[in-house]
Structures are given as C-alpha cells and as structure tokens.
Motif scaffolding. Structure first.
Motif, short mmCIF file in Angstrom:
data_model
loop_
_atom_site.label_atom_id
_atom_site.label_comp_id
_atom_site.label_asym_id
_atom_site.label_seq_id
_atom_site.Cartn_x
_atom_site.Cartn_y
_atom_site.Cartn_z
N UNK A 497 7.85 2.43 -45.31
CA UNK A 497 8.35 1.16 -45.83
C UNK A 497 8.94 1.32 -47.23
N UNK A 498 8.30 2.14 -48.07
CA UNK A 498 8.82 2.36 -49.42
C UNK A 498 10.18 3.04 -49.38
N UNK A 499 10.34 4.01 -48.49
CA UNK A 499 11.63 4.70 -48.37
C UNK A 499 12.69 3.76 -47.81
N UNK A 500 12.30 2.87 -46.90
CA UNK A 500 13.26 1.90 -46.36
C UNK A 500 13.74 0.96 -47.46
N UNK A 501 12.82 0.46 -48.29
CA UNK A 501 13.21 -0.45 -49.37
C UNK A 501 14.07 0.27 -50.40
N UNK A 502 13.82 1.56 -50.62
CA UNK A 502 14.66 2.31 -51.56
C UNK A 502 16.10 2.39 -51.07
N UNK A 503 16.32 2.29 -49.76
CA UNK A 503 17.67 2.30 -49.18
C UNK A 503 18.16 0.90 -48.86
N UNK A 504 17.53 -0.11 -49.47
CA UNK A 504 17.92 -1.52 -49.29
C UNK A 504 17.79 -1.94 -47.82
N UNK A 505 16.75 -1.45 -47.18
CA UNK A 505 16.45 -1.81 -45.80
C UNK A 505 15.02 -2.35 -45.75
N UNK A 506 14.65 -2.88 -44.61
CA UNK A 506 13.29 -3.41 -44.43
C UNK A 506 12.69 -2.83 -43.16
N UNK A 507 11.41 -2.51 -43.24
CA UNK A 507 10.65 -2.02 -42.09
C UNK A 507 9.53 -3.01 -41.83
N UNK A 508 9.46 -3.51 -40.61
CA UNK A 508 8.48 -4.55 -40.30
C UNK A 508 7.90 -4.30 -38.91
N UNK A 509 6.68 -4.79 -38.72
CA UNK A 509 6.04 -4.75 -37.42
C UNK A 509 6.42 -6.01 -36.66
N UNK A 510 6.83 -5.86 -35.40
CA UNK A 510 7.25 -6.98 -34.57
C UNK A 510 6.16 -7.26 -33.55
N UNK A 511 5.41 -8.34 -33.72
CA UNK A 511 4.34 -8.62 -32.74
C UNK A 511 4.92 -8.99 -31.38
N UNK A 512 4.18 -8.68 -30.37
CA UNK A 512 4.61 -8.99 -29.01
C UNK A 512 3.66 -8.37 -28.01
N UNK A 513 3.89 -8.65 -26.75
CA UNK A 513 3.02 -8.13 -25.69
C UNK A 513 3.44 -6.71 -25.33
N UNK A 514 2.44 -5.85 -25.12
CA UNK A 514 2.71 -4.51 -24.63
C UNK A 514 3.12 -3.52 -25.69
N UNK A 515 2.18 -2.87 -26.31
CA UNK A 515 2.48 -1.80 -27.25
C UNK A 515 2.89 -2.30 -28.63
N UNK A 516 3.12 -1.31 -29.48
CA UNK A 516 3.54 -1.61 -30.86
C UNK A 516 5.05 -1.48 -30.96
N UNK A 517 5.64 -2.34 -31.80
CA UNK A 517 7.08 -2.33 -31.98
C UNK A 517 7.38 -2.47 -33.48
N UNK A 518 8.16 -1.51 -34.00
CA UNK A 518 8.57 -1.54 -35.40
C UNK A 518 10.09 -1.65 -35.47
N UNK A 519 10.55 -2.43 -36.47
CA UNK A 519 11.99 -2.69 -36.59
C UNK A 519 12.46 -2.30 -38.00
N UNK A 520 13.49 -1.45 -38.03
CA UNK A 520 14.13 -1.06 -39.28
C UNK A 520 15.46 -1.80 -39.36
N UNK A 521 15.58 -2.70 -40.34
CA UNK A 521 16.79 -3.52 -40.48
C UNK A 521 17.53 -3.10 -41.74
N UNK A 522 18.84 -2.89 -41.59
CA UNK A 522 19.65 -2.48 -42.74
C UNK A 522 21.07 -2.93 -42.51
#
Length: 526
Positions: A497-522
């Motif tokens: 997450x720190x490296x994503x913010x250093x590149x003006x991006x965001x890393x977040x956990x996306x809740x939902x059914x079935x497994x873990x999902x992470x989203x990198x937005x830039x």
C-alpha cells in the motif's frame, strides 16, 4: 470625496472616478438652481430700481443664457465628454463670465453677485481634487477687477471702491487656498482609507481561503442558536445537504444532535459527535460578543487518527531502517556459518537444526529487505507499462514462486497503458500473488488477474478462491507487523500500500463472496 474601490476610471478620463462625475453633477445642479433663481429675480424686479436704466433686460438675458448653459452642461456630464478637467474648467469659466456680466447691470447687486464666485471657486477646488484652484481664483479676480475698472471709467463707481474689490479678490484666493488644502487633506485620508480597505479585503480573502481549505469545519452560531456562518467542510462533516442561510437558519433545524451537544460544551470539554460521514470532535470558542456568539470547531477524528498513524509509521520506519542495517551484517555471518555446518553435518538432528537456522535466517533477511524497500519508497523512476509487459511481469513472478501456469488466469484489455515504477510494481504484484497462492485452493484458475481501463484510469484486480478475509481482520489488513501466518512478517500488504501511494495509486481490499480480492487503482499515462 471617496471613490468606491471597485469602480475603475473610464479610459477617456484617467485619474477620475464615478464619484468625481457625480460631484460635478451636483455642482451643476446648484448652477441650474442658481440660474433659475436669477431668472425669477429678473422677472420679479424687472421694473424696480435695482438695475441701471435699461439694464433689466440685459440681466434677464444673461440669466436665461446661464440657464441654457447649465442645461447643456448636463448633456456633457452624462456623455462623459470632453474630459472631466476640461468640463470643470468650462463650468468655472462660464460662472465667472456670467456673474461678471450680471455685475455690470447693477451697482447695488454687484457686491452680492461677486460673492457667488466664492462658491464656484470653492466647489471647483473640491470637485476637482484641488487642481487649478488658485488658477480659478486668479481668473475670477481678473474678471472682477476688469469689470470694476470699466465701471469706474464709465463713471458708475469712485476710485476708492477698489479697496472693497481688493478684499473680494483676496477672499477668492483665500477660499481657493483653503479649498486646495482641505481637498489635499481629504485625498490623503481617502488614500489611507483605500489602503486600509484593500488590506482588509485581502485579509478577508485570506480568511475565506483558509476556512475553505481547512481540514476542520467551522460553524459560527449566535447565543439563540442562529447560524451566522457555516464552512463547506462543516456542512460535509455534519452531512447537511439542505441550504443554510446565515442569520436565518437555526442550528436546531439543520443539525439537532449538534444543537443538543452544544449545550454541554464548555471550557476544556470537547465531546465527540457521530455523524453519517465520520466521528467529529466538537470544540467551542466563545467570541465575547453581546449576542453570545460562538465558533464551533469540528475536527474529523479519522483524519486525526490517520495523522497520528502516519507519525507513528514514520518513526517506526526510521527505527526499523536503522535496526535493519545493524542486523544485516551479523545475519549474513549466521547464514554463512549455518551453510558450513550443513555441509559438514552427518547427524540427522544436526541437519535439522542447521535447516531451522537457515530458514529463520532467510526469513529475517526477507524482513530486512522489506524494511529497506519501505524506506526507499519515495525514489520513483516510473516507466510505461502495457498489457504485454504487465503479463510478462506476472508470468515471471509466477515462475519465481513456482506456481503452475494453469493456476493463474490473466485477462486484460489490449489497449492498456500506464506509468509506474517497475521495482515498486514488482513488489506489489509479488506480495499480492504470493498471498493469493498461499491462501488459495491451489487448483486450476485459483488466482485471477484482471485489468480494465475507464477513461484515463486503470484498475488491476487480484482475486483468489480461498476462504477470504474475516470481517474482524479487514480493518487491520494494511497495518504493519499484522499477520495470521506464523512464517509471515506482517509487512507485505503494508509495504504494497505504501508503494502504491508513492506512485499516486491506491490499494484496497474489495469485500465480496468467495475468496479475497485486492484492487490497485491508478491513472494511466501518456
């Protein structure tokens, strides 16, 4: 005279404002009134002995001419042409000429008519900001002296009457100098007032900008609960969408919870208010005014907590970076000694112990590397990525982690392009891929990479088919040294997450059914 600060001079009359023209208009209104009074006087006393024989008709003609000239001056003032100073001079000259001509019609009225020029000279000095005032006094004196001289030549006055005319002319100059001095003083006061008004306007703009950009909300209320001012930030923190009219809207109507809480707020007391958007800490500052006005400072507790977290992480980063440098040298010696022991080991128990040493040394080395990477997160060297280069990076990391090719499904649009630091992107994807494989079912298609473009932004998602993240653990996912794996360091997601913010991006956990999902937005580049 005071000129409004927001009224600029007309191009044809530099240095003169609307207030100058308004004053000239009032001066000409006096002239119109005087001309009408002179016309009325000529009609009323046409047969009296006020005038010389046969001079009443000339007095009446001069009065009518004066009235017509004053009416024409109205047109010039409305048209603002010719220039202000030219028109003012023309007005004064017209007064001098007409009054001098009127003085020739009556010896009894000559002295009184001469006093009318005092008003013209004084008005000309005040209206014209003191310019040419003494010139007007000199012109009036010359005109009066010439008229009196011709009267003496005609036998109407004695030579000793020059003393009275001299006093009148001296009065012209005295009035002219006084008007000039008063006008200069008024101009200095006006300039000072204008400077203070400009400074006050600047301070008001600075205050407005500071209030609008303040992270805290500001709400000013009277003692009776009427809102005097509400900053946009305050309305956002309170979740107020209805319009707030200063001086009219009651705090009770727009925020009943805050209105009740204000009754409990006192010196040293700062309660917390729960709003639809956040937790707000309320501080009250009295203004010591007759209406018992107060300023409510609304502090967003989430921002305060984030600021404290950033300070804590910054201190932690400096500490761990120093410790990491000190650990690395003895850690290398331990790893090297363990390798030598492993080569000479013949006892299975000794082999197992050296393996434990090597595994824990590698774990510590990985922890040190992650800490050092975190300390270098601001060293950016962004390059351009497209769908092919991103797919190649994912495949390289898959092979490094020895993940079967069929376990990873990659789907992304072909026109994909964005800017990112390659080392940072590698670290982020590697952490997410390693976690996804660790908690997945390790079957075909257990890990799914997908990317999508939306305008100039891109979203990269990494999902697995594992059990997902428990709700009570989601709030701690990105905290440092927080892990459920005994072999983990707890820095992977925090570092990503720190490296994503250093590149003006965001890393977040996306809740939902079935497994873990992470989203990198830039945002995409180029």
């Amino acid at each position: 005279m005071s000129a409004p600060a927001d009224v600029l001079p007309r191009p044809a009359t530099p240095g003169y404002y609307a207030s100058h023209w308004r004053s000239l208009d009032y001066f000409n209104l006096y002239r119109l009134t005087l001309a009408a009074a002179l016309v009325f006087t000529s009609l009323l006393f046409s047969d009296s002995d006020l005038f010389r024989p046969g001079a009443s008709e000339r007095f009446q003609g001069f009065a009518y001419a004066y009235l017509v000239i004053a009416a024409l001056f109205v047109l010039g003032i409305r048209a603002r042409w010719p220039g202000f100073q030219i028109q003012l001079t023309a007005h004064i000259i017209a007064d001098i000429i007409i009054v001098t001509l009127l003085m020739t019609t009556s010896e009894r009225l000559a002295g009184g008519l001469g006093l009318l020029l005092v008003i013209s000279i004084a008005s000309g000095g005040l209206v014209g900001s003191g310019r040419l005032t003494l010139l007007y006094a000199a012109m009036a004196s010359i005109a009066v002296l010439l008229q009196h001289g011709f009267s003496i030549l005609g036998g109407s006055h004695a030579t000793d009457s020059f003393f009275q005319i001299g006093l009148l002319c001296a009065g012209y100059f005295a009035i002219g100098w006084l008007a000039h001095a008063l006008t200069q003083r008024a101009l200095r006061s006006e300039t000072l007032a204008q400077q203070q008004a400009d400074e006050l306007a600047l301070l008001n703009r600075i205050n407005a900008l500071a209030i609008e950009n303040s992270p805290d909300g500001l709400l000013a209320i009277r003692g009776d609960g009427v809102v005097r001012h509400a900053s946009p930030r305050a309305l956002a923190l309170l979740g107020i969408t209805a319009p707030v009219i200063p001086g009219v809207t009651l705090l009770q109507d727009c925020s009943p919870e805050l209105a009740r809480l204000v009754q409990q707020v006192g010196p040293g007391i700062a309660p917390t208010l729960s709003t639809p958007t956040s937790q707000v800490r309320v501080r009250c500052i009295p203004l010591a005014t007759p209406d018992d006005s107060r300023v409510l400072v609304l502090e967003d507790q989430s921002q305060a907590e984030q600021a404290a977290q950033r300070l804590k992480l910054a201190a932690l980063g400096r500490l761990t970076a120093n410790i990491a440098h000190e650990i690395r040298n003895p850690l290398s010696a331990i790893s090297h000694a363990a390798q030598l022991l492993h080569e000479d080991a013949h006892d299975p128990a000794q082999t197992r112990l050296t393996a434990i040493i090597e595994n824990n040394a590698r774990r510590l080395d990985r922890l040190v590397e992650e800490v050092l990477t975190l300390n270098r997160r601001d060293r950016l060297n962004p390059v351009s990525f497209d769908a092919a280069s991103l797919a190649a990076l994912i495949d390289e990391l898959r092979q490094t982690e020895e993940i079967p090719a069929e376990a990873v499904i990659v789907s992304m649009p072909e026109p994909l392009r964005f800017q990112f630091d390659p080392d940072h992107l590698r670290q982020i994807v590697w952490n997410l891929l390693r976690n996804a494989w660790r908690y997945s079912r390790k079957q075909t298609g257990s890990i799914r990479f997908s990317a999508q473009m939306s305008g100039n932004s891109m979203q990269l998602e990494i999902a697995d088919d594992g059990p997902g993240v428990a709700p009570e653990q989601r709030g701690k996912l990105f905290e440092p040294f927080c892990t459920t794996d005994a072999q983990g360091t707890g820095l992977g997601l925090f570092l990503a997450r720190e490296l994503a913010e250093a590149n003006h991006a965001t890393l977040a956990y996306v809740p939902g059914a079935g497994g873990a999902r992470f989203r990198l937005s830039l945002y995409g580049g180029e």
